[in-house]
Write a protein that holds these residues in place. Structure first.
Motif, PDB file in Angstrom:
ATOM      1  N   PHE A 168       0.776  -1.099  -0.007  1.00 53.51           N
ATOM      2  CA  PHE A 168      -0.078  -0.073  -0.180  1.00 53.51           C
ATOM      3  C   PHE A 168       0.811   1.185  -0.124  1.00 53.51           C
ATOM      4  CE2 PHE A 168      -2.359  -3.498   1.729  1.00 53.51           C
ATOM      5  CZ  PHE A 168      -3.409  -3.593   0.810  1.00 53.51           C
ATOM      6  N   ALA A 169       2.097   1.221  -0.778  1.00 53.94           N
ATOM      7  CA  ALA A 169       2.904   2.393  -1.049  1.00 53.94           C
ATOM      8  C   ALA A 169       2.360   3.049  -2.187  1.00 53.94           C
ATOM      9  CB  ALA A 169       4.439   2.025  -0.810  1.00 53.94           C
ATOM     10  N   ALA A 205       1.054  -0.335   9.066  1.00 51.21           N
ATOM     11  CA  ALA A 205       0.380  -0.726   7.933  1.00 51.21           C
ATOM     12  C   ALA A 205      -0.993  -0.561   8.019  1.00 51.21           C
ATOM     13  CB  ALA A 205       0.833  -2.408   7.746  1.00 51.21           C
ATOM     14  N   GLN A 206      -1.656  -0.745   9.157  1.00 53.25           N
ATOM     15  CA  GLN A 206      -3.082  -0.600   9.379  1.00 53.25           C
ATOM     16  C   GLN A 206      -3.645   0.782   8.848  1.00 53.25           C
ATOM     17  OE1 GLN A 206      -5.102  -3.107  10.167  1.00 53.25           O
ATOM     18  NE2 GLN A 206      -7.056  -2.002   9.867  1.00 53.25           N
ATOM     19  N   GLN A 207      -2.904   1.732   9.157  1.00 54.59           N
ATOM     20  CA  GLN A 207      -3.032   2.998   8.710  1.00 54.59           C
ATOM     21  C   GLN A 207      -2.804   3.402   7.282  1.00 54.59           C
ATOM     22  OE1 GLN A 207      -0.355   5.490  11.234  1.00 54.59           O
ATOM     23  NE2 GLN A 207      -1.852   5.930  12.596  1.00 54.59           N
ATOM     24  N   GLN A 208      -1.809   2.496   6.776  1.00 48.06           N
ATOM     25  CA  GLN A 208      -1.669   2.737   5.197  1.00 48.06           C
ATOM     26  C   GLN A 208      -2.673   2.015   4.642  1.00 48.06           C
ATOM     27  OE1 GLN A 208       2.167   0.733   5.122  1.00 48.06           O
ATOM     28  NE2 GLN A 208       3.003   2.849   4.595  1.00 48.06           N
ATOM     29  N   MET A 209      -3.336   0.778   4.691  1.00 51.81           N
ATOM     30  CA  MET A 209      -4.181   0.279   4.195  1.00 51.81           C
ATOM     31  C   MET A 209      -5.882   0.950   4.265  1.00 51.81           C
ATOM     32  SD  MET A 209      -3.728  -4.068   4.978  1.00 51.81           S
ATOM     33  CE  MET A 209      -3.405  -3.554   6.802  1.00 51.81           C
ATOM     34  N   LEU A 257      10.987  -2.256  -7.667  1.00 53.19           N
ATOM     35  CA  LEU A 257       9.586  -1.785  -7.091  1.00 53.19           C
ATOM     36  C   LEU A 257       9.286  -2.657  -5.917  1.00 53.19           C
ATOM     37  CD1 LEU A 257       7.456  -1.478 -10.442  1.00 53.19           C
ATOM     38  CD2 LEU A 257       8.472   0.439  -9.233  1.00 53.19           C
ATOM     39  N   SER A 258       8.117  -2.350  -5.251  1.00 61.28           N
ATOM     40  CA  SER A 258       7.668  -2.981  -4.253  1.00 61.28           C
ATOM     41  C   SER A 258       7.727  -4.610  -4.476  1.00 61.28           C
ATOM     42  CB  SER A 258       6.308  -2.845  -3.723  1.00 61.28           C
ATOM     43  OG  SER A 258       5.771  -3.621  -2.921  1.00 61.28           O
ATOM     44  N   ARG A 259       8.204  -5.410  -3.227  1.00 64.51           N
ATOM     45  CA  ARG A 259       8.445  -6.888  -3.256  1.00 64.51           C
ATOM     46  C   ARG A 259       7.044  -7.494  -3.542  1.00 64.51           C
ATOM     47  NH1 ARG A 259       7.677  -5.827   2.173  1.00 64.51           N
ATOM     48  NH2 ARG A 259       6.447  -7.413   3.097  1.00 64.51           N
ATOM     49  N   PHE A 260       5.904  -6.478  -3.375  1.00 60.77           N
ATOM     50  CA  PHE A 260       4.627  -7.190  -3.671  1.00 60.77           C
ATOM     51  C   PHE A 260       4.350  -7.344  -5.222  1.00 60.77           C
ATOM     52  CE2 PHE A 260       3.926  -6.471   0.780  1.00 60.77           C
ATOM     53  CZ  PHE A 260       3.234  -7.375   1.191  1.00 60.77           C
ATOM     54  N   LEU A 261       5.246  -6.463  -6.041  1.00 57.58           N
ATOM     55  CA  LEU A 261       4.933  -6.553  -7.453  1.00 57.58           C
ATOM     56  C   LEU A 261       6.002  -7.399  -8.281  1.00 57.58           C
ATOM     57  CD1 LEU A 261       4.360  -2.843  -7.979  1.00 57.58           C
ATOM     58  CD2 LEU A 261       2.502  -4.439  -7.631  1.00 57.58           C
ATOM     59  N   ARG A 262       6.684  -8.301  -7.349  1.00 60.37           N
ATOM     60  CA  ARG A 262       7.689  -9.077  -7.996  1.00 60.37           C
ATOM     61  C   ARG A 262       7.088 -10.511  -8.635  1.00 60.37           C
ATOM     62  NH1 ARG A 262      12.023  -9.165  -3.117  1.00 60.37           N
ATOM     63  NH2 ARG A 262      12.789  -6.832  -3.210  1.00 60.37           N
TER      64      ARG A 262
END
Length: 284
Positions: A168-169, A205-209, A257-262
């Motif tokens: 969620f960056a 993380a909760q705040q970001q989401m 990029l973010s590791r979530f996009l690997r």
């Protein structure tokens, strides 16, 4: 997702994918193209004619290939007949490519421009099927359209819970177009925004989401964070915990990029998680 390409090797996993594709096409008033890739036999030289007959091959190789084509077409017609019973309103067309499996699928994708590719997935070691992890992973990396991997039967593919993992960056916003398309197809589903962390970053993380959901006007969503040794493992475990009907993972080939996009994470989840996994590429 109206133009759906289904890849089949006639395995149980491929049949599960076929049934899911029919249900998706019913939902979207779409059509299905059923594709089988017939691998060129070793030792057959000279290529194939436009009718799929080997040219310049030995007579035994020629007879074998013709018989294999005939058997394949009969099996494809059987699946079309089954589709007419399961979803008579869905147009189904069948195609046979003669090539290496991965190359044949990618060629069909580039030729037919489907909105979605659906295929059965099975892990490493399933040498009797060609949809082993390596083929699935290659399609996730190279297919220009979304890829949905299916492993298990889904008699009633009514998606009620969707898991969307991210950090969620800033990069996460670029995935919204694909996510909104999924929500449009399943408007009653609960969207689970998931962050996988190694350590106690839960409050941040909760705040970001929550900020992500509010900023992009995401409705009917919940947020969660889990700790896991590996991101892919955390996604798989959370999906099982909430009874997810689909996991949605955007990917990008670019580094940095973010590791979530690997793509490696998407590939692992697509071949290991229980529910169907939808992957798609972000715009460059």
């Amino acid at each position: 997702m109206k133009n759906i390409l289904v890849c089949t090797d006639f395995s149980p996993e491929a049949h599960n994918a076929f049934e899911v594709a029919l249900q998706l096409a019913k939902r979207t008033d779409g059509r299905v193209t059923l594709l089988h890739v017939l691998e060129e036999a070793e030792g057959v030289a000279g290529g194939f004619s436009t009718m799929g007959i080997p040219t310049g091959a030995h007579s035994v190789d020629r007879i074998f290939t013709i018989k294999l084509l005939e058997t394949t077409k009969r099996r494809m017609h059987f699946l079309r007949d089954e589709a007419a019973q399961l979803a008579p309103e869905v147009p189904v067309h069948d195609e046979v490519e003669i090539a290496r499996v991965g190359d044949g699928i990618l060629h069909a994708i580039r030729r037919d421009h489907p909105d979605l590719v659906v295929l059965g997935a099975r892990g490493h070691g399933a040498v009797e099927h060609f949809f082993v992890s390596s083929t699935t992973e290659r399609l996730i990396r190279l297919a220009p359209c979304p890829v949905l991997t299916v492993k298990h039967p889904h008699i009633d593919f009514d998606v009620q819970n969707i898991v969307f993992p991210s950090d969620f960056a800033a990069d996460a916003a670029s995935a919204l177009e694909g996510l909104r398309q999924v929500q449009a197809d399943f408007p009653n589903a609960t969207l689970h925004l998931l962050h996988v962390a190694a350590g106690g970053s839960g409050h941040v993380a909760q705040q970001q989401m929550e900020a992500f959901a509010q900023q992009h006007h995401l409705l009917n969503c919940q947020t969660a964070e889990v700790d896991a040794e590996r991101t892919s493992l955390g996604i798989e475990e959370y999906a099982q915990q909430v009874g997810a009907d689909m996991v949605v993972i955007p990917t990008h080939a670019r580094s940095g990029l973010s590791r979530f996009l690997r793509t490696s994470i998407a590939e692992t989840v697509a071949t290991h998680a229980f529910p169907p996994v939808l992957t798609y590429h972000l715009a460059a």
